[in-house]
Design a protein around this motif. Structure first.
Motif, mmCIF file in Angstrom:
data_model
loop_
_atom_site.group_PDB
_atom_site.id
_atom_site.type_symbol
_atom_site.label_atom_id
_atom_site.label_comp_id
_atom_site.label_asym_id
_atom_site.label_seq_id
_atom_site.Cartn_x
_atom_site.Cartn_y
_atom_site.Cartn_z
ATOM 1 N N GLN A 122 43.881 56.716 46.002
ATOM 2 C CA GLN A 122 43.215 55.924 44.964
ATOM 3 C C GLN A 122 42.076 55.102 45.547
ATOM 4 O O GLN A 122 41.019 54.948 44.911
ATOM 5 N N VAL A 123 42.276 54.583 46.743
ATOM 6 C CA VAL A 123 41.220 53.807 47.400
ATOM 7 C C VAL A 123 40.007 54.696 47.660
ATOM 8 O O VAL A 123 38.857 54.308 47.388
ATOM 9 N N ARG A 124 40.242 55.893 48.194
ATOM 10 C CA ARG A 124 39.130 56.807 48.487
ATOM 11 C C ARG A 124 38.390 57.205 47.216
ATOM 12 O O ARG A 124 37.150 57.249 47.194
ATOM 13 N N LEU A 125 39.151 57.487 46.156
ATOM 14 C CA LEU A 125 38.522 57.887 44.893
ATOM 15 C C LEU A 125 37.699 56.751 44.307
ATOM 16 O O LEU A 125 36.563 56.956 43.841
ATOM 17 N N THR A 126 38.241 55.548 44.340
ATOM 18 C CA THR A 126 37.523 54.387 43.798
ATOM 19 C C THR A 126 36.283 54.079 44.626
ATOM 20 O O THR A 126 35.219 53.756 44.077
ATOM 21 N N ALA A 127 36.409 54.191 45.945
ATOM 22 C CA ALA A 127 35.262 53.931 46.819
ATOM 23 C C ALA A 127 34.151 54.953 46.580
ATOM 24 O O ALA A 127 32.957 54.613 46.575
ATOM 25 N N SER A 128 34.542 56.218 46.368
ATOM 26 C CA SER A 128 33.554 57.259 46.094
ATOM 27 C C SER A 128 32.849 57.007 44.769
ATOM 28 O O SER A 128 31.623 57.157 44.656
ATOM 29 N N ASN A 129 33.621 56.613 43.759
ATOM 30 C CA ASN A 129 33.052 56.305 42.454
ATOM 31 C C ASN A 129 32.109 55.110 42.546
ATOM 32 O O ASN A 129 31.042 55.093 41.916
ATOM 33 N N LEU A 130 32.489 54.127 43.344
ATOM 34 C CA LEU A 130 31.641 52.943 43.527
ATOM 35 C C LEU A 130 30.323 53.318 44.178
ATOM 36 O O LEU A 130 29.253 52.849 43.765
ATOM 37 N N GLU A 131 30.396 54.178 45.174
ATOM 38 C CA GLU A 131 29.172 54.618 45.857
ATOM 39 C C GLU A 131 28.241 55.355 44.908
ATOM 40 O O GLU A 131 27.011 55.167 44.935
ATOM 41 N N ARG A 172 34.615 48.183 39.668
ATOM 42 C CA ARG A 172 35.117 49.043 40.739
ATOM 43 C C ARG A 172 35.365 48.237 42.013
ATOM 44 O O ARG A 172 36.334 48.506 42.740
ATOM 45 N N GLN A 173 34.536 47.279 42.285
ATOM 46 C CA GLN A 173 34.745 46.431 43.459
ATOM 47 C C GLN A 173 36.059 45.668 43.347
ATOM 48 O O GLN A 173 36.805 45.545 44.329
ATOM 49 N N GLN A 174 36.341 45.169 42.125
ATOM 50 C CA GLN A 174 37.598 44.455 41.912
ATOM 51 C C GLN A 174 38.785 45.406 42.038
ATOM 52 O O GLN A 174 39.814 45.055 42.622
ATOM 53 N N GLN A 175 38.649 46.615 41.488
ATOM 54 C CA GLN A 175 39.718 47.605 41.603
ATOM 55 C C GLN A 175 40.005 47.930 43.065
ATOM 56 O O GLN A 175 41.162 48.068 43.469
ATOM 57 N N LEU A 176 38.927 48.037 43.840
ATOM 58 C CA LEU A 176 39.084 48.348 45.258
ATOM 59 C C LEU A 176 39.834 47.223 45.978
ATOM 60 O O LEU A 176 40.732 47.482 46.796
ATOM 61 N N MET A 177 39.489 45.999 45.658
ATOM 62 C CA MET A 177 40.182 44.848 46.258
ATOM 63 C C MET A 177 41.659 44.829 45.851
ATOM 64 O O MET A 177 42.545 44.564 46.679
ATOM 65 N N ASP A 178 41.922 45.128 44.570
ATOM 66 C CA ASP A 178 43.308 45.148 44.083
ATOM 67 C C ASP A 178 44.123 46.236 44.783
ATOM 68 O O ASP A 178 45.293 46.014 45.140
ATOM 69 N N GLU A 181 44.970 45.217 48.264
ATOM 70 C CA GLU A 181 46.050 44.226 48.234
ATOM 71 C C GLU A 181 47.398 44.906 47.971
ATOM 72 O O GLU A 181 48.407 44.572 48.604
ATOM 73 N N GLN A 182 47.418 45.859 47.024
ATOM 74 C CA GLN A 182 48.647 46.603 46.748
ATOM 75 C C GLN A 182 49.126 47.361 47.983
ATOM 76 O O GLN A 182 50.328 47.429 48.266
ATOM 77 N N LEU A 183 48.167 47.919 48.691
ATOM 78 C CA LEU A 183 48.497 48.684 49.895
ATOM 79 C C LEU A 183 49.194 47.789 50.928
ATOM 80 O O LEU A 183 50.208 48.188 51.521
ATOM 81 N N GLN A 184 48.675 46.588 51.109
ATOM 82 C CA GLN A 184 49.286 45.662 52.061
ATOM 83 C C GLN A 184 50.658 45.202 51.586
ATOM 84 O O GLN A 184 51.599 45.065 52.378
ATOM 85 N N GLN A 185 50.783 44.977 50.280
ATOM 86 C CA GLN A 185 52.067 44.562 49.725
ATOM 87 C C GLN A 185 53.137 45.633 49.914
ATOM 88 O O GLN A 185 54.297 45.324 50.222
ATOM 89 N N VAL A 186 52.743 46.893 49.726
ATOM 90 C CA VAL A 186 53.684 48.000 49.921
ATOM 91 C C VAL A 186 54.132 48.051 51.377
ATOM 92 O O VAL A 186 55.323 48.208 51.673
ATOM 93 N N ARG A 187 53.189 47.934 52.290
ATOM 94 C CA ARG A 187 53.547 47.949 53.717
ATOM 95 C C ARG A 187 54.518 46.806 54.036
ATOM 96 O O ARG A 187 55.523 47.011 54.732
ATOM 97 N N ASP A 188 54.198 45.613 53.540
ATOM 98 C CA ASP A 188 55.048 44.445 53.826
ATOM 99 C C ASP A 188 56.440 44.613 53.224
ATOM 100 O O ASP A 188 57.447 44.297 53.869
ATOM 101 N N ARG A 189 56.487 45.108 51.967
ATOM 102 C CA ARG A 189 57.780 45.257 51.301
ATOM 103 C C ARG A 189 58.672 46.255 52.030
ATOM 104 O O ARG A 189 59.862 45.989 52.249
ATOM 105 N N PHE A 190 58.106 47.383 52.406
ATOM 106 C CA PHE A 190 58.917 48.390 53.099
ATOM 107 C C PHE A 190 59.304 47.927 54.501
ATOM 108 O O PHE A 190 60.381 48.277 54.995
ATOM 109 N N GLU A 191 58.439 47.153 55.133
ATOM 110 C CA GLU A 191 58.790 46.603 56.444
ATOM 111 C C GLU A 191 60.004 45.680 56.316
ATOM 112 O O GLU A 191 60.924 45.723 57.128
ATOM 113 N N ASN A 192 59.995 44.855 55.261
ATOM 114 C CA ASN A 192 61.139 43.969 55.016
ATOM 115 C C ASN A 192 62.392 44.769 54.673
ATOM 116 O O ASN A 192 63.501 44.418 55.100
#
Length: 205
Positions: A122-131, A172-178, A181-192
């Motif tokens: 999703q990040v790659r797709l959104t970044a491509s669309n933004l470009e 799109r910039q806001q979507q990319l930031m979101d 953030e979701q990506l980091q939250q997923v990493r943190d949650r699974f680490e816990n």
């Protein structure tokens, strides 16, 4: 031996007091901590610690009334205890769910990797669309500059196109930031989850 003598002295003192109609005597503590005995409790000491005695033996005890500060502190402690109990119940429920969902740390890691890969796509797709949007905006901006260079008013549709593209880019910039953030939250949650699962396994659950 001294303690026994004190008990006898108190019993003798109470026995010597005139009894109330019910055959009872009372003791109360004043504001200085002194203990008094009598057949009734003075009104000004009704909120102090008091005891009901019969034949020198205590049959009932009433603690002194709490001050407003003490009542507030008691309420605070009760709220803390209730919150601690709520947190413990939530943790117990999370533990049950964790153990029911996964059989091993490896399984947790596989689910984590699937979630992370999905978000990365999703990040790659959104970044491509933004470009692409930024390229379109640059093109429209160049056309607007040409009109300005000729000292002509640009067509209204071109200005609307520019505004629309600018708004999409912000979205799109806001979507990319979101997504980041979701990506980091997923990493943190699974680490816990992995850490907690390992602890539960070590406890033999």
């Amino acid at each position: 031996m001294r303690q026994f003598s004190v008990i006898i002295a108190v019993a003798a003192l109470v026995a010597a007091l005139p009894l109330s109609a019910s055959g009872q005597a009372y003791s109360w503590t004043d504001e200085d901590g002194n203990v008094h005995y009598g057949d009734s409790i003075p009104p000004e000491y009704r909120d102090q610690e008091q005891r009901t005695l019969r034949d020198g033996l205590e049959i009932e005890r009433t603690d002194r009334a709490l001050t407003e500060e003490e009542r507030e502190e008691l309420r605070h402690q009760e709220e803390l205890a209730a919150e601690a109990d709520r947190v413990a119940q939530l943790q117990a429920e999370r533990d049950r769910r964790l153990l029911s969902l996964y059989a091993s740390v490896g399984e947790i890691e596989r689910v984590r990797d699937d979630r992370v890969d999905g978000l990365r796509s999703q990040v790659r797709l959104t970044a491509s669309n933004l470009e692409s949007l930024e390229d379109d905006l640059e093109s429209v901006e160049s056309r607007l500059d040409n009109y300005e260079g000729r000292d002509e008013d640009p067509p209204e549709y071109l200005e609307e196109r520019y505004e629309n593209l600018a708004n999409q880019i912000v979205d799109r910039q806001q979507q990319l930031m979101d997504l980041e953030e979701q990506l980091q939250q997923v990493r943190d949650r699974f680490e816990n989850d992995i850490e907690r699962f390992t602890e539960l396994q070590a406890e033999g659950r």
